[in-house]
Design a protein around this motif. Structure first.
Motif, PDB file in Angstrom:
ATOM      1  N   ILE A  63      34.310  37.686  42.616  1.00 32.57           N
ATOM      2  CA  ILE A  63      35.719  37.928  42.344  1.00 32.57           C
ATOM      3  C   ILE A  63      35.780  38.320  40.874  1.00 32.57           C
ATOM      4  O   ILE A  63      35.535  37.499  39.993  1.00 32.57           O
ATOM      5  CB  ILE A  63      36.580  36.656  42.559  1.00 32.57           C
ATOM      6  N   LEU A  64      36.055  39.599  40.601  1.00 33.76           N
ATOM      7  CA  LEU A  64      36.154  40.096  39.231  1.00 33.76           C
ATOM      8  C   LEU A  64      37.625  40.380  38.968  1.00 33.76           C
ATOM      9  O   LEU A  64      38.192  41.313  39.519  1.00 33.76           O
ATOM     10  CB  LEU A  64      35.322  41.360  39.054  1.00 33.76           C
ATOM     11  N   TYR A  65      38.229  39.531  38.131  1.00 28.61           N
ATOM     12  CA  TYR A  65      39.652  39.736  37.859  1.00 28.61           C
ATOM     13  C   TYR A  65      39.881  40.108  36.407  1.00 28.61           C
ATOM     14  O   TYR A  65      39.315  39.523  35.504  1.00 28.61           O
ATOM     15  CB  TYR A  65      40.489  38.535  38.315  1.00 28.61           C
ATOM     16  N   PHE A  66      40.683  41.152  36.225  1.00 30.32           N
ATOM     17  CA  PHE A  66      41.065  41.636  34.903  1.00 30.32           C
ATOM     18  C   PHE A  66      42.453  41.099  34.586  1.00 30.32           C
ATOM     19  O   PHE A  66      43.326  41.086  35.451  1.00 30.32           O
ATOM     20  CB  PHE A  66      41.095  43.171  34.882  1.00 30.32           C
ATOM     21  N   TYR A  67      42.644  40.675  33.360  1.00 32.67           N
ATOM     22  CA  TYR A  67      43.940  40.153  32.940  1.00 32.67           C
ATOM     23  C   TYR A  67      44.212  40.635  31.520  1.00 32.67           C
ATOM     24  O   TYR A  67      43.284  40.923  30.774  1.00 32.67           O
ATOM     25  CB  TYR A  67      43.969  38.626  33.042  1.00 32.67           C
ATOM     26  N   PRO A  68      45.492  40.733  31.138  1.00 31.67           N
ATOM     27  CA  PRO A  68      45.813  41.304  29.825  1.00 31.67           C
ATOM     28  C   PRO A  68      45.351  40.497  28.609  1.00 31.67           C
ATOM     29  O   PRO A  68      44.729  41.047  27.710  1.00 31.67           O
ATOM     30  CB  PRO A  68      47.333  41.430  29.845  1.00 31.67           C
ATOM     31  N   LYS A  69      45.647  39.185  28.555  1.00 26.82           N
ATOM     32  CA  LYS A  69      45.406  38.469  27.287  1.00 26.82           C
ATOM     33  C   LYS A  69      45.316  36.966  27.485  1.00 26.82           C
ATOM     34  O   LYS A  69      46.123  36.384  28.192  1.00 26.82           O
ATOM     35  CB  LYS A  69      46.547  38.789  26.312  1.00 26.82           C
ATOM     36  N   ASP A  70      44.339  36.357  26.817  1.00 28.30           N
ATOM     37  CA  ASP A  70      44.213  34.902  26.816  1.00 28.30           C
ATOM     38  C   ASP A  70      45.492  34.274  26.259  1.00 28.30           C
ATOM     39  O   ASP A  70      46.118  34.825  25.347  1.00 28.30           O
ATOM     40  CB  ASP A  70      43.036  34.462  25.921  1.00 28.30           C
ATOM     41  N   GLU A  71      45.837  33.117  26.793  1.00 24.66           N
ATOM     42  CA  GLU A  71      46.928  32.282  26.293  1.00 24.66           C
ATOM     43  C   GLU A  71      48.334  32.845  26.486  1.00 24.66           C
ATOM     44  O   GLU A  71      49.275  32.325  25.919  1.00 24.66           O
ATOM     45  CB  GLU A  71      46.738  31.920  24.811  1.00 24.66           C
ATOM     46  N   THR A  72      48.494  33.906  27.275  1.00 25.78           N
ATOM     47  CA  THR A  72      49.846  34.362  27.606  1.00 25.78           C
ATOM     48  C   THR A  72      50.251  33.671  28.903  1.00 25.78           C
ATOM     49  O   THR A  72      49.398  33.176  29.644  1.00 25.78           O
ATOM     50  CB  THR A  72      49.912  35.891  27.760  1.00 25.78           C
ATOM     51  N   SER A  73      51.531  33.610  29.178  1.00 25.74           N
ATOM     52  CA  SER A  73      51.995  32.778  30.292  1.00 25.74           C
ATOM     53  C   SER A  73      51.436  33.214  31.642  1.00 25.74           C
ATOM     54  O   SER A  73      50.905  32.395  32.391  1.00 25.74           O
ATOM     55  CB  SER A  73      53.525  32.728  30.337  1.00 25.74           C
ATOM     56  N   GLY A  74      51.527  34.501  31.977  1.00 24.32           N
ATOM     57  CA  GLY A  74      51.021  34.965  33.276  1.00 24.32           C
ATOM     58  C   GLY A  74      49.521  34.808  33.395  1.00 24.32           C
ATOM     59  O   GLY A  74      48.998  34.409  34.439  1.00 24.32           O
ATOM     60  N   THR A 148      42.416  42.769  40.482  1.00 21.61           N
ATOM     61  CA  THR A 148      41.266  41.981  40.937  1.00 21.61           C
ATOM     62  C   THR A 148      40.475  42.778  41.961  1.00 21.61           C
ATOM     63  O   THR A 148      41.047  43.464  42.808  1.00 21.61           O
ATOM     64  CB  THR A 148      41.716  40.654  41.566  1.00 21.61           C
ATOM     65  N   TYR A 149      39.163  42.656  41.869  1.00 22.67           N
ATOM     66  CA  TYR A 149      38.247  43.244  42.847  1.00 22.67           C
ATOM     67  C   TYR A 149      37.406  42.140  43.463  1.00 22.67           C
ATOM     68  O   TYR A 149      36.961  41.233  42.764  1.00 22.67           O
ATOM     69  CB  TYR A 149      37.294  44.237  42.176  1.00 22.67           C
ATOM     70  N   VAL A 150      37.189  42.249  44.766  1.00 17.54           N
ATOM     71  CA  VAL A 150      36.193  41.420  45.435  1.00 17.54           C
ATOM     72  C   VAL A 150      35.024  42.354  45.712  1.00 17.54           C
ATOM     73  O   VAL A 150      35.195  43.411  46.335  1.00 17.54           O
ATOM     74  CB  VAL A 150      36.720  40.816  46.756  1.00 17.54           C
ATOM     75  N   ILE A 151      33.858  41.981  45.213  1.00 17.20           N
ATOM     76  CA  ILE A 151      32.646  42.790  45.348  1.00 17.20           C
ATOM     77  C   ILE A 151      31.709  42.054  46.293  1.00 17.20           C
ATOM     78  O   ILE A 151      31.457  40.856  46.110  1.00 17.20           O
ATOM     79  CB  ILE A 151      31.995  43.011  43.972  1.00 17.20           C
ATOM     80  N   ASP A 152      31.206  42.746  47.309  1.00 20.20           N
ATOM     81  CA  ASP A 152      30.375  42.067  48.302  1.00 20.20           C
ATOM     82  C   ASP A 152      28.950  41.838  47.800  1.00 20.20           C
ATOM     83  O   ASP A 152      28.591  42.216  46.678  1.00 20.20           O
ATOM     84  CB  ASP A 152      30.418  42.798  49.648  1.00 20.20           C
ATOM     85  N   GLU A 153      28.149  41.237  48.656  1.00 16.60           N
ATOM     86  CA  GLU A 153      26.776  40.839  48.305  1.00 16.60           C
ATOM     87  C   GLU A 153      25.887  42.015  47.932  1.00 16.60           C
ATOM     88  O   GLU A 153      24.869  41.852  47.269  1.00 16.60           O
ATOM     89  CB  GLU A 153      26.136  40.079  49.474  1.00 16.60           C
ATOM     90  N   ASN A 154      26.255  43.221  48.382  1.00 18.32           N
ATOM     91  CA  ASN A 154      25.452  44.408  48.106  1.00 18.32           C
ATOM     92  C   ASN A 154      26.047  45.288  47.019  1.00 18.32           C
ATOM     93  O   ASN A 154      25.615  46.425  46.825  1.00 18.32           O
ATOM     94  CB  ASN A 154      25.275  45.218  49.396  1.00 18.32           C
ATOM     95  N   GLY A 155      27.057  44.786  46.316  1.00 15.78           N
ATOM     96  CA  GLY A 155      27.621  45.529  45.207  1.00 15.78           C
ATOM     97  C   GLY A 155      28.689  46.540  45.576  1.00 15.78           C
ATOM     98  O   GLY A 155      29.033  47.396  44.769  1.00 15.78           O
ATOM     99  N   LYS A 156      29.237  46.440  46.789  1.00 16.29           N
ATOM    100  CA  LYS A 156      30.313  47.347  47.200  1.00 16.29           C
ATOM    101  C   LYS A 156      31.655  46.640  47.055  1.00 16.29           C
ATOM    102  O   LYS A 156      31.755  45.430  47.243  1.00 16.29           O
ATOM    103  CB  LYS A 156      30.138  47.786  48.653  1.00 16.29           C
ATOM    104  N   VAL A 157      32.689  47.428  46.760  1.00 20.15           N
ATOM    105  CA  VAL A 157      34.035  46.884  46.653  1.00 20.15           C
ATOM    106  C   VAL A 157      34.526  46.529  48.051  1.00 20.15           C
ATOM    107  O   VAL A 157      34.626  47.385  48.921  1.00 20.15           O
ATOM    108  CB  VAL A 157      34.998  47.886  45.980  1.00 20.15           C
ATOM    109  N   LEU A 158      34.788  45.257  48.253  1.00 21.96           N
ATOM    110  CA  LEU A 158      35.250  44.760  49.545  1.00 21.96           C
ATOM    111  C   LEU A 158      36.773  44.761  49.614  1.00 21.96           C
ATOM    112  O   LEU A 158      37.363  45.089  50.632  1.00 21.96           O
ATOM    113  CB  LEU A 158      34.704  43.340  49.750  1.00 21.96           C
ATOM    114  N   LYS A 159      37.420  44.409  48.495  1.00 22.51           N
ATOM    115  CA  LYS A 159      38.879  44.308  48.470  1.00 22.51           C
ATOM    116  C   LYS A 159      39.374  44.635  47.066  1.00 22.51           C
ATOM    117  O   LYS A 159      38.728  44.324  46.074  1.00 22.51           O
ATOM    118  CB  LYS A 159      39.266  42.873  48.846  1.00 22.51           C
ATOM    119  N   VAL A 160      40.556  45.285  47.011  1.00 21.68           N
ATOM    120  CA  VAL A 160      41.196  45.631  45.742  1.00 21.68           C
ATOM    121  C   VAL A 160      42.595  45.035  45.743  1.00 21.68           C
ATOM    122  O   VAL A 160      43.334  45.186  46.717  1.00 21.68           O
ATOM    123  CB  VAL A 160      41.304  47.165  45.563  1.00 21.68           C
TER     124      VAL A 160
END
Length: 196
Positions: A63-74, A148-160
């Motif tokens: 599970i690779l999740y991108f977020y804007p900034k540490d310590e912000t509310s969201g 957020t991306y879910v990447i499977d065991e073989n390195g393919k994008v499973l879910k976006v």
């Protein structure tokens, strides 16, 4: 009155400068079934930094999740939701990685203040965010998009997940993967003592 006029002129100049500044185009989001772009960077876990690459997790769902900034509310809400469900993720064999443009020190503070048990990736040059279509989600501030991306065991994008509700997203992923009630892995029983 003169001070007000000067302040108004300064505000107008800032708005014009931002509007005329060259826009950095956002990359397209990856699509399900695509090979996830490889990356190599440093990850922060607790108080330590260590090298990491996507290849290190071959054979596991990530599970690779991108977020804007540490310590912000969201972002704090989202990270704490992953923290609160972390046992379910690990019990299901899933790896959680957060990624933002923040520094190692900012990540360490964020991890410490919120008790985050998973690593946060460093991406100062936005190479990872750019490759995954997350860079420049908030162009004026230079922050990443919340994706957020879910990447499977073989390195393919499973879910976006291009549209994320920080407070419910962590459980949404578990539900989508069918592991919301993942039980802890069976503990191996010790072998009975042998008599000689």
């Amino acid at each position: 009155m003169k001070l007000f006029t000067l302040a108004l002129i300064a505000i107008v100049m800032v708005v014009v400068a931002v509007a005329l500044r060259p826009r950095i185009a956002r990359a397209d989001l990856l699509k399900e079934g695509q090979i996830a772009p490889p990356f190599t960077t440093q990850m922060v876990t607790g108080e330590t930094e260590a090298p990491v690459s996507l290849a290190d997790f071959h054979g596991k769902k990530v599970i690779l999740y991108f977020y804007p900034k540490d310590e912000t509310s969201g972002c704090t809400k989202e990270a704490c939701a992953f923290r609160d469900g972390y046992a379910r993720y690990t019990n299901a064999g899933l790896v959680v990685l957060g990624c933002s443009v923040d520094s190692a020190e900012a990540h360490k503070d964020f991890i410490r203040k919120n008790g985050l048990p998973f690593p946060l990736l460093l991406d100062p040059g936005k190479k990872i965010a750019t490759a995954y279509g997350a860079a420049n989600g908030i162009p004026i501030l230079g922050l990443d998009r919340r994706i957020t991306y879910v990447i499977d065991e073989n390195g393919k994008v499973l879910k976006v997940y291009p549209s994320v509700d920080p407070s419910t997203h962590a459980i949404e992923i578990l539900n989508d993967l069918g592991v919301a009630n993942a039980a802890p892995p069976a503990q191996a029983k010790p072998a009975p003592p042998t008599s000689n």
